[in-house]
Design a protein around this motif. Structure first.
Motif, mmCIF file in Angstrom:
data_model
loop_
_atom_site.group_PDB
_atom_site.id
_atom_site.type_symbol
_atom_site.label_atom_id
_atom_site.label_comp_id
_atom_site.label_asym_id
_atom_site.label_seq_id
_atom_site.Cartn_x
_atom_site.Cartn_y
_atom_site.Cartn_z
ATOM 1 N N ARG A 171 -10.669 6.969 4.299
ATOM 2 C CA ARG A 171 -9.587 7.446 5.166
ATOM 3 C C ARG A 171 -9.436 8.954 5.070
ATOM 4 N NH1 ARG A 171 -4.407 4.828 3.353
ATOM 5 N NH2 ARG A 171 -3.540 6.191 4.961
ATOM 6 N N HIS A 172 -9.504 9.481 3.849
ATOM 7 C CA HIS A 172 -9.331 10.935 3.704
ATOM 8 C C HIS A 172 -10.500 11.689 4.327
ATOM 9 C CE1 HIS A 172 -7.085 14.281 2.229
ATOM 10 N NE2 HIS A 172 -8.085 14.744 1.502
ATOM 11 N N GLU A 191 -1.400 4.281 -0.026
ATOM 12 C CA GLU A 191 -0.519 5.162 -0.792
ATOM 13 C C GLU A 191 0.895 4.626 -0.947
ATOM 14 O OE1 GLU A 191 -0.802 6.688 3.492
ATOM 15 O OE2 GLU A 191 -2.100 5.773 1.977
ATOM 16 N N ASP A 192 1.304 3.670 -0.128
ATOM 17 C CA ASP A 192 2.659 3.116 -0.237
ATOM 18 C C ASP A 192 2.713 1.815 -1.025
ATOM 19 O OD1 ASP A 192 3.791 5.206 1.174
ATOM 20 O OD2 ASP A 192 3.532 4.229 3.114
ATOM 21 N N MET A 193 1.598 1.412 -1.607
ATOM 22 C CA MET A 193 1.596 0.159 -2.364
ATOM 23 C C MET A 193 2.590 0.184 -3.519
ATOM 24 S SD MET A 193 -2.371 -1.116 -2.493
ATOM 25 C CE MET A 193 -3.071 -2.001 -1.079
ATOM 26 N N VAL A 194 2.667 1.316 -4.198
ATOM 27 C CA VAL A 194 3.575 1.407 -5.340
ATOM 28 C C VAL A 194 4.996 1.695 -4.893
ATOM 29 C CG1 VAL A 194 4.160 2.787 -7.365
ATOM 30 C CG2 VAL A 194 1.832 1.985 -7.049
ATOM 31 N N THR A 195 5.164 2.581 -3.922
ATOM 32 C CA THR A 195 6.529 2.944 -3.506
ATOM 33 C C THR A 195 7.260 1.762 -2.892
ATOM 34 O OG1 THR A 195 5.719 3.716 -1.349
ATOM 35 C CG2 THR A 195 5.899 5.347 -3.121
ATOM 36 N N ARG A 196 6.517 0.817 -2.327
ATOM 37 C CA ARG A 196 7.149 -0.357 -1.723
ATOM 38 C C ARG A 196 7.005 -1.613 -2.582
ATOM 39 N NH1 ARG A 196 5.331 0.288 4.562
ATOM 40 N NH2 ARG A 196 5.648 -1.977 4.521
ATOM 41 N N ALA A 197 6.509 -1.442 -3.802
ATOM 42 C CA ALA A 197 6.306 -2.590 -4.689
ATOM 43 C C ALA A 197 7.604 -2.945 -5.406
ATOM 44 C CB ALA A 197 5.234 -2.261 -5.721
ATOM 45 N N PRO A 198 7.723 -4.189 -5.892
ATOM 46 C CA PRO A 198 8.882 -4.576 -6.700
ATOM 47 C C PRO A 198 8.990 -3.705 -7.952
ATOM 48 C CG PRO A 198 7.581 -6.503 -6.068
ATOM 49 C CD PRO A 198 6.777 -5.298 -5.686
ATOM 50 N N SER A 232 -2.592 9.866 -3.497
ATOM 51 C CA SER A 232 -1.592 9.377 -2.543
ATOM 52 C C SER A 232 -0.979 10.531 -1.758
ATOM 53 C CB SER A 232 -0.503 8.594 -3.284
ATOM 54 O OG SER A 232 -1.014 7.385 -3.802
ATOM 55 N N ALA A 233 -0.698 11.651 -2.439
ATOM 56 C CA ALA A 233 -0.132 12.819 -1.756
ATOM 57 C C ALA A 233 -1.111 13.386 -0.733
ATOM 58 C CB ALA A 233 0.252 13.887 -2.773
ATOM 59 N N GLU A 234 -2.404 13.394 -1.058
ATOM 60 C CA GLU A 234 -3.413 13.882 -0.118
ATOM 61 C C GLU A 234 -3.448 13.021 1.144
ATOM 62 O OE1 GLU A 234 -7.176 15.685 -2.228
ATOM 63 O OE2 GLU A 234 -6.449 14.000 -3.412
ATOM 64 N N LEU A 235 -3.358 11.705 0.971
ATOM 65 C CA LEU A 235 -3.361 10.817 2.129
ATOM 66 C C LEU A 235 -2.111 11.019 2.982
ATOM 67 C CD1 LEU A 235 -4.678 7.548 0.446
ATOM 68 C CD2 LEU A 235 -5.892 8.931 2.137
ATOM 69 N N ARG A 236 -0.963 11.147 2.334
ATOM 70 C CA ARG A 236 0.293 11.309 3.082
ATOM 71 C C ARG A 236 0.333 12.629 3.846
ATOM 72 N NH1 ARG A 236 2.687 9.233 -1.836
ATOM 73 N NH2 ARG A 236 3.304 7.051 -1.520
ATOM 74 N N SER A 237 -0.211 13.685 3.262
ATOM 75 C CA SER A 237 -0.117 15.014 3.882
ATOM 76 C C SER A 237 -1.187 15.246 4.946
ATOM 77 C CB SER A 237 -0.227 16.103 2.811
ATOM 78 O OG SER A 237 -1.496 16.059 2.168
ATOM 79 N N GLY A 238 -2.172 14.358 5.012
ATOM 80 C CA GLY A 238 -3.226 14.535 5.993
ATOM 81 C C GLY A 238 -2.801 14.068 7.372
ATOM 82 N N PRO A 239 -3.580 14.432 8.388
ATOM 83 C CA PRO A 239 -3.272 13.978 9.754
ATOM 84 C C PRO A 239 -3.548 12.492 9.911
ATOM 85 C CG PRO A 239 -5.372 15.121 9.712
ATOM 86 C CD PRO A 239 -4.783 15.272 8.333
ATOM 87 N N GLY A 240 -3.160 11.946 11.055
ATOM 88 C CA GLY A 240 -3.459 10.551 11.341
ATOM 89 C C GLY A 240 -4.950 10.320 11.460
ATOM 90 N N LEU A 241 -5.350 9.073 11.403
ATOM 91 C CA LEU A 241 -6.769 8.752 11.526
ATOM 92 C C LEU A 241 -7.252 9.033 12.947
ATOM 93 C CD1 LEU A 241 -6.949 5.368 9.567
ATOM 94 C CD2 LEU A 241 -7.695 7.628 8.790
ATOM 95 N N PRO A 242 -8.515 9.386 13.100
ATOM 96 C CA PRO A 242 -9.052 9.622 14.446
ATOM 97 C C PRO A 242 -9.126 8.321 15.233
ATOM 98 C CG PRO A 242 -10.816 9.657 12.821
ATOM 99 C CD PRO A 242 -9.533 9.585 12.043
ATOM 100 N N ASP A 243 -9.252 8.454 16.540
ATOM 101 C CA ASP A 243 -9.349 7.296 17.424
ATOM 102 C C ASP A 243 -10.783 6.780 17.396
ATOM 103 O OD1 ASP A 243 -9.272 5.381 19.365
ATOM 104 O OD2 ASP A 243 -8.886 6.749 21.037
ATOM 105 N N VAL A 244 -11.099 6.037 16.339
ATOM 106 C CA VAL A 244 -12.412 5.411 16.205
ATOM 107 C C VAL A 244 -12.195 3.922 15.927
ATOM 108 C CG1 VAL A 244 -13.560 7.500 15.375
ATOM 109 C CG2 VAL A 244 -12.546 5.909 13.720
ATOM 110 N N PRO A 245 -13.162 3.063 16.259
ATOM 111 C CA PRO A 245 -13.012 1.646 15.940
ATOM 112 C C PRO A 245 -12.770 1.453 14.443
ATOM 113 C CG PRO A 245 -14.919 2.004 17.351
ATOM 114 C CD PRO A 245 -14.441 3.351 16.932
ATOM 115 N N THR A 246 -11.754 0.683 14.110
ATOM 116 C CA THR A 246 -11.343 0.500 12.708
ATOM 117 C C THR A 246 -11.023 -0.966 12.454
ATOM 118 O OG1 THR A 246 -10.420 2.738 12.598
ATOM 119 C CG2 THR A 246 -9.638 1.150 10.961
#
Length: 275
Positions: free
Chosen positions: A91-92, A112-119, A187-201
């Motif tokens: 992704r990065h 990156e949100d697995m921990v922030t949204r975890a129990p 996680s901070a690198e992923l959050r601060s980066g732009p959205g993913l490009p419009d490619v098949p995913t």
């Protein structure tokens, strides 16, 4: 270390999960190479690549990968198939070099949100795990693990099977080291980066039993973790115009590419057809 097979494009580049190496995906690689160019590699500090101090930032890893593919003469754009931690790096890479990416296959990827949204119990147990010193295994434990690894790698070529098992016995701390900055820097690198490009995913979620995770987490908590993972993966797929979420109820996190190679190959085939 880089191993390239097959011809045609876009090339599929397999990004290993934490604690795994390129040769762990050799059987999948050989089958992908029947469809297009397939590339296995080991990140620096892992497998048979040059030593490096771990952990490293996602920017360091993705810079290294792009340079490696350029030097090896693998033409852009790439179909990146990233597993677990490798999914975060894929992704990065796509965030930083969108024109170099033809598609994304994210195999039960870290989010990156697995921990922030975890129990809360997850955070407490993670903190407890990180505070411990890893014990040295006994000779008896290593011998037992060797037998289990050799049995697991039965389907690998004979000249790969034993060296691969011995490598895992000698590098079991690598996953712990490589994950050291996962919940903060990466996680901070992923959050601060732009959205993913419009490619098949395609995002594949592995919801079946995983022996390592079953050992780490109580059963009720693991169900909550997996429910949260499924939701995050669905959101990730929905964040791109051509994203698709597929759920594998009968494959575990660590070896979904061996437990359900048919599903992984179908996803690769579908992504190649979209280019």
């Amino acid at each position: 270390m880089l191993h390239r097979s097959g011809t045609g494009g876009p090339a599929v580049v397999l990004l290993p999960g934490s604690g795994l190496v390129g040769l762990d995906y050799l059987n999948l690689h050989d089958r992908i190479a029947e469809l297009t160019t397939s590339v296995l590699y080991d990140r620096a500090g892992t497998g048979w690549s040059d030593p490096a101090e771990l952990p490293r930032s996602a920017a360091e890893v993705t810079d290294e990968l792009r340079d490696l593919l350029t030097v090896a003469g693998v033409p852009e754009p790439y179909l990146l198939a990233g597993h677990s931690l490798g999914g975060a790096y894929a992704r990065h890479f796509a965030q930083r070099f969108p024109d170099a990416v033809a598609g994304l296959l994210l195999l039960d990827p870290f989010h990156e949100d697995m921990v922030t949204r975890a129990p809360r119990r997850v955070l407490d147990l993670l903190a407890e795990m990180k505070s411990r010193e890893l014990p040295e295994p006994s000779r008896e434990q290593l011998d037992a693990a060797r037998g289990q690894l050799l049995a697991f790698f039965e389907a690998w070529p004979d000249d790969v099977r034993v060296p691969l098992a011995e490598h895992h016995l000698g590098s079991w701390r690598t996953a712990w080291q490589e994950d050291g900055n996962l919940y903060d820097e990466v996680s901070a690198e992923l959050r601060s980066g732009p959205g993913l490009p419009d490619v098949p995913t395609i995002v594949l979620s592995a919801m079946g039993r995983d022996a390592v995770q079953a050992h780490l987490w109580p059963e009720d908590l693991l169900r909550e973790i997996n429910d949260g993972k499924r939701a995050l993966h669905a959101e990730l797929a929905a964040s791109v115009p051509r994203g698709e979420h597929r759920v594998l109820e009968d494959a575990g996190h660590g070896w979904l590419h061996e437990e359900r190679p048919d599903a992984v190959l179908q996803a690769v085939t579908d992504l190649l057809a979209s280019n």
